[in-house]
Design an enzyme around this catalytic site. Structure first.
Site, PDB file in Angstrom:
ATOM      1  N   HIS A 108      -4.221 -17.192  -5.535  1.00 42.69           N
ATOM      2  CA  HIS A 108      -5.094 -16.380  -4.667  1.00 42.69           C
ATOM      3  C   HIS A 108      -6.383 -17.116  -4.278  1.00 42.69           C
ATOM      4  CE1 HIS A 108      -6.770 -16.120  -8.605  1.00 42.69           C
ATOM      5  NE2 HIS A 108      -7.875 -15.609  -8.100  1.00 42.69           N
ATOM      6  N   ASP A 109      -6.646 -18.273  -4.887  1.00 48.78           N
ATOM      7  CA  ASP A 109      -7.840 -19.055  -4.533  1.00 48.78           C
ATOM      8  C   ASP A 109      -7.495 -20.197  -3.586  1.00 48.78           C
ATOM      9  OD1 ASP A 109      -9.605 -17.565  -6.086  1.00 48.78           O
ATOM     10  OD2 ASP A 109      -9.175 -18.754  -7.877  1.00 48.78           O
ATOM     11  N   ASP A 135      -4.215   3.771   2.852  1.00 48.40           N
ATOM     12  CA  ASP A 135      -5.641   3.433   3.013  1.00 48.40           C
ATOM     13  C   ASP A 135      -5.842   1.964   3.392  1.00 48.40           C
ATOM     14  OD1 ASP A 135      -5.157   2.100   0.669  1.00 48.40           O
ATOM     15  OD2 ASP A 135      -6.706   3.113  -0.513  1.00 48.40           O
ATOM     16  N   ASP A 151      -5.463 -10.435 -15.832  1.00 49.33           N
ATOM     17  CA  ASP A 151      -6.659 -11.265 -15.770  1.00 49.33           C
ATOM     18  C   ASP A 151      -7.695 -10.734 -16.753  1.00 49.33           C
ATOM     19  OD1 ASP A 151      -7.988 -13.382 -14.040  1.00 49.33           O
ATOM     20  OD2 ASP A 151      -6.437 -12.621 -12.683  1.00 49.33           O
ATOM     21  N   GLU A 195      -7.794 -20.540 -17.080  1.00 50.10           N
ATOM     22  CA  GLU A 195      -8.045 -21.157 -15.780  1.00 50.10           C
ATOM     23  C   GLU A 195      -8.936 -22.376 -16.036  1.00 50.10           C
ATOM     24  OE1 GLU A 195      -9.786 -20.184 -11.373  1.00 50.10           O
ATOM     25  OE2 GLU A 195     -10.806 -19.352 -13.083  1.00 50.10           O
ATOM     26  N   ASP A 231       0.854  -1.194   0.000  1.00 49.41           N
ATOM     27  CA  ASP A 231       0.000   0.000   0.000  1.00 49.41           C
ATOM     28  C   ASP A 231       0.890   1.243   0.000  1.00 49.41           C
ATOM     29  OD1 ASP A 231      -1.973   1.891   0.412  1.00 49.41           O
ATOM     30  OD2 ASP A 231      -2.135   1.485   2.565  1.00 49.41           O
ATOM     31  N   ASP A 269      -1.805  -1.183  -3.759  1.00 53.42           N
ATOM     32  CA  ASP A 269      -2.148  -0.407  -4.961  1.00 53.42           C
ATOM     33  C   ASP A 269      -1.011  -0.457  -5.990  1.00 53.42           C
ATOM     34  OD1 ASP A 269      -0.264   1.408  -3.878  1.00 53.42           O
ATOM     35  OD2 ASP A 269      -1.845   2.342  -2.686  1.00 53.42           O
ATOM     36  N   ASP A 320     -10.110 -15.942 -16.895  1.00 50.47           N
ATOM     37  CA  ASP A 320     -10.757 -16.362 -15.656  1.00 50.47           C
ATOM     38  C   ASP A 320     -12.011 -17.193 -15.932  1.00 50.47           C
ATOM     39  OD1 ASP A 320     -11.107 -15.884 -12.650  1.00 50.47           O
ATOM     40  OD2 ASP A 320     -13.035 -15.210 -13.435  1.00 50.47           O
TER      41      ASP A 320
HETATM   42  C1  GLC Z   1     -11.788 -17.499 -10.636  1.00 52.86           C
HETATM   43  C2  GLC Z   1     -10.917 -16.616  -9.787  1.00 52.86           C
HETATM   44  C3  GLC Z   1     -11.562 -16.454  -8.439  1.00 52.86           C
HETATM   45  C4  GLC Z   1     -12.909 -15.812  -8.640  1.00 52.86           C
HETATM   46  C5  GLC Z   1     -13.769 -16.601  -9.611  1.00 52.86           C
HETATM   47  C6  GLC Z   1     -14.930 -15.793 -10.079  1.00 52.86           C
HETATM   48  O1  GLC Z   1     -11.853 -18.768 -10.138  1.00 52.86           O
HETATM   49  O2  GLC Z   1      -9.631 -17.153  -9.695  1.00 52.86           O
HETATM   50  O3  GLC Z   1     -10.779 -15.677  -7.577  1.00 52.86           O
HETATM   51  O4  GLC Z   1     -13.567 -15.705  -7.402  1.00 52.86           O
HETATM   52  O5  GLC Z   1     -13.053 -16.940 -10.779  1.00 52.86           O
HETATM   53  O6  GLC Z   1     -14.478 -14.749 -10.910  1.00 52.86           O
END
Ligand code: GLC
Length: 579
Positions: A348-349, A53, A126, A282, A49, A57, A228
């Site tokens: 991140h998932d 905030d 993405d 993905e 950051d 960013d 995605d």
């Molecule tokens: C993909 C992303 C995930 C998101 C989902 C809906 O799986 O990696 O983070 O929540 O799509 O967009």
């Protein structure tokens, strides 16, 4: 059945078991920059950051470009930074041609990409076009009347036809993917949250809009797109009923819908083929055939996909290394000749790499984090490494639902309550699996909030930042961070690790993953102890003079039987040159 087993760990829905393949005959690899790249994934909200905030960013990322460069990585994949009301942290886009206010401005973006390119780092963004935000102008228009020109940008079912056939939503509190909208007396479809209505890919106008958006970013100089949830984009818009219980395996019904390949070919023709960009999907469909159809060079669709068979193996109760080895070997063999794979064990998932696949106890965190990094950097395919894993960051293990920020876990918790399920058990499991574990702020130093922000972080910082942080690791030549740097360099200096033939050794060993990589007269042996115990690898290769190249221990392993057996210490990773 407790529904949360179905949901919480998102990824099972994106993969399917894939059948075995016969013997493969390797050919000379077709060399490409995106095959040789190491991709570093940045979750912008949690990276750095710059303005206090509490939210990471773009200027924050810019301030850390030298750090990123120092890792030796070639490509950064940035999670969505477009305008968004943040129902799903940017995966709900309200304006695809603008930057999310929390993250900065388009001028910041221009500086970011310039700064990356100046340092020789490429940028992959993405592309979230299975759905948009319900606050996107298209959806506002679409829901306003049945005759609006944007109506068919989304999937609607008029209520006078009765209730639409069931569709499962991953994120909805009721798991119902149809949401009734009184304005036009109709239901709209949302595979994810109510605020993420699915776009209608059957509509050529929508597709044209998406290609326009892609060109906008490609013209700005980005180097690739991560598509995605795109395997879900094509739908049978007659919405046939699915058999009872379909929701347990809904990816079989959702993935690779009609015309998906036509759309990808069109996208390739209109955009991807006109720029030097990489395309990664993905999800890889429901079979090897699906995966090949997405990525094989002669298909002119995408360059690689990531399958979830591997990442899904980790469970709170542990996992079988034999299963892990079998899955990675099977995928490698299926892609040995054609197509290309992405390699990853976290993103991140997912919760943190070392907490899911290694051992984050004080004794073994470092060796196991380094061992897992060694695995990812020595397999065939393009490795994706998630920010913070290079430090060996661990799960935070929140205890209360109010600690969580992720909409998907909050909704599922509510769902569990609604169906009177065991919420304590649910929370226990979330300590291991929730994706918020992987979203706590990057631990830069031992100062307030780990140096992430001078404000109040949007999600709590893991208290272990006092001893797990980049500043400390910079000073320690044996840290996870410095080991990761060595590994990346090692991969760069040894193309055999990118393209070379893979062969598993000591196949039935439940603790050791051993394999060779071989190309153009060079052969490398990788020995990985996935357990917390001393063990032994029986590799049975004839080693005239094995040359140790890299290890996560300072002493080389001991050979126990000529040159074919090695004693390995807990989580030991050692690489030898054989030829
Ligand atoms: C993909 C992303 C995930 C998101 C989902 C809906 O799986 O990696 O983070 O929540 O799509 O967009």
């Amino acid at each position: 059945m407790k529904r949360y087993w179905l949901f919480l760990w998102l990824t099972p829905f994106f993969f399917a078991e894939s059948g075995c393949q016969g013997p493969v005959h390797e050919k000379t690899p077709d060399k490409k920059w995106w095959k040789e790249a190491v991709v570093y994934q940045i979750y912008p909200r949690s990276f750095k950051d710059s303005d206090g905030d509490g939210i990471g960013d773009l200027k924050g990322i810019i301030s850390k470009l030298d750090y990123i460069k120092s890792l030796g990585v070639d490509v950064v994949w940035l999670n969505p930074i477009y305008s968004s009301p943040n129902d799903d942290n940017g995966y709900d886009v309200s304006d695809y041609r603008n930057i999310m206010q929390d993250f900065g401005t388009m001028a910041d973006f221009d500086s970011l990409i310039n700064g990356m390119h100046r340092r020789g780092i490429k940028l992959v963004m993405d592309l979230v076009v299975n759905h948009s935000s319900d606050e996107h102008e298209w959806f506002k228009q679409s829901r306003s009347s049945r005759t609006n020109r944007y109506r068919n940008y989304y999937h609607w079912w008029n209520a006078e036809r009765g209730k639409p056939p069931s569709r499962y939503s991953l994120f909805d509190v009721n798991h119902d993917a149809w949401r009734y909208d009184s304005v036009t007396n109709a239901y709209y479809l949302h595979y994810f949250s109510r605020k993420q209505p699915d776009l209608n890919w059957e509509n050529p106008d929508l597709r044209k809009e998406v290609y326009g958006i892609m060109k906008f970013w490609a013209d700005k100089g980005i180097d690739g797109f991560r598509l995605d949830a795109f395997q879900f984009a094509a739908k049978d818009t007659s919405f046939p009923a699915f058999p009872e219980g379909y929701e347990k395996k809904f990816q079989l019904y959702y993935a690779m819908g009609p015309h998906l390949h036509d759309y990808l070919k069109e996208m390739n023709h209109e955009v991807l083929s006109r720029y030097d960009v990489m395309g990664v999907a993905e999800g890889a469909g429901n079979s090897f055939e699906d995966a090949h159809d997405l990525v094989d060079a002669d298909r002119n669709e995408l360059n690689m996909a990531y399958a979830f068979d591997g990442v899904d193996i980790a469970k709170p109760e542990g996992y079988s290394l034999l299963h892990f080895k079998e899955v990675f070997s099977r995928w490698d063999s299926a892609f040995a000749v054609n197509g290309w794979l992405s390699l990853f064990l976290s993103n991140h998932d997912q919760a943190r790499l070392v907490s899911r696949f290694g051992n984050d106890s004080p004794e073994f965190r470092e060796p196991s984090a380094k061992m897992l990094a060694t695995f990812l950097m020595t397999m065939r395919g393009t490795p994706y490494y998630y920010n913070g894993d290079e430090l060996g960051m661990t799960n935070i293990r929140f205890t209360k639902i109010t600690d969580y920020r992720d909409m998907s876990i909050k909704n599922e918790y509510q769902h569990q309550k609604d169906i009177h399920a065991d919420t304590l058990q649910f929370l226990e499991r979330a300590k291991f699996a929730s994706r918020d574990n992987g979203r706590t702020p990057f631990q830069w130093d031992g100062g307030p909030n780990a140096g992430f922000t001078t404000g109040i972080p949007w999600i709590p910082v893991n208290p272990n930042y006092m001893y797990i942080n980049a500043a400390l690791e910079e000073k320690n030549p044996n840290s996870c961070l410095n080991y990761f740097r060595k590994l990346v360099l090692f991969r760069k200096n040894n193309p055999v690790l990118v393209y070379g033939k893979y062969e598993m050794l000591d196949k039935d060993n439940p603790q050791v993953y051993a394999y060779t990589r071989e190309m153009e007269g060079k052969k490398i042996l990788v020995l990985l102890n996935f357990s917390a115990k001393n063990t032994r690898a029986d590799v049975k290769v004839s080693l005239a003079d094995p040359k140790p190249l890299l290890s996560n221990y300072s002493e080389n392993p001991t050979e126990v039987s000529g040159h074919s057996g090695f004693a390995l210490r807990p989580y030991e990773a050692t690489i030898f040159q054989l030829q």
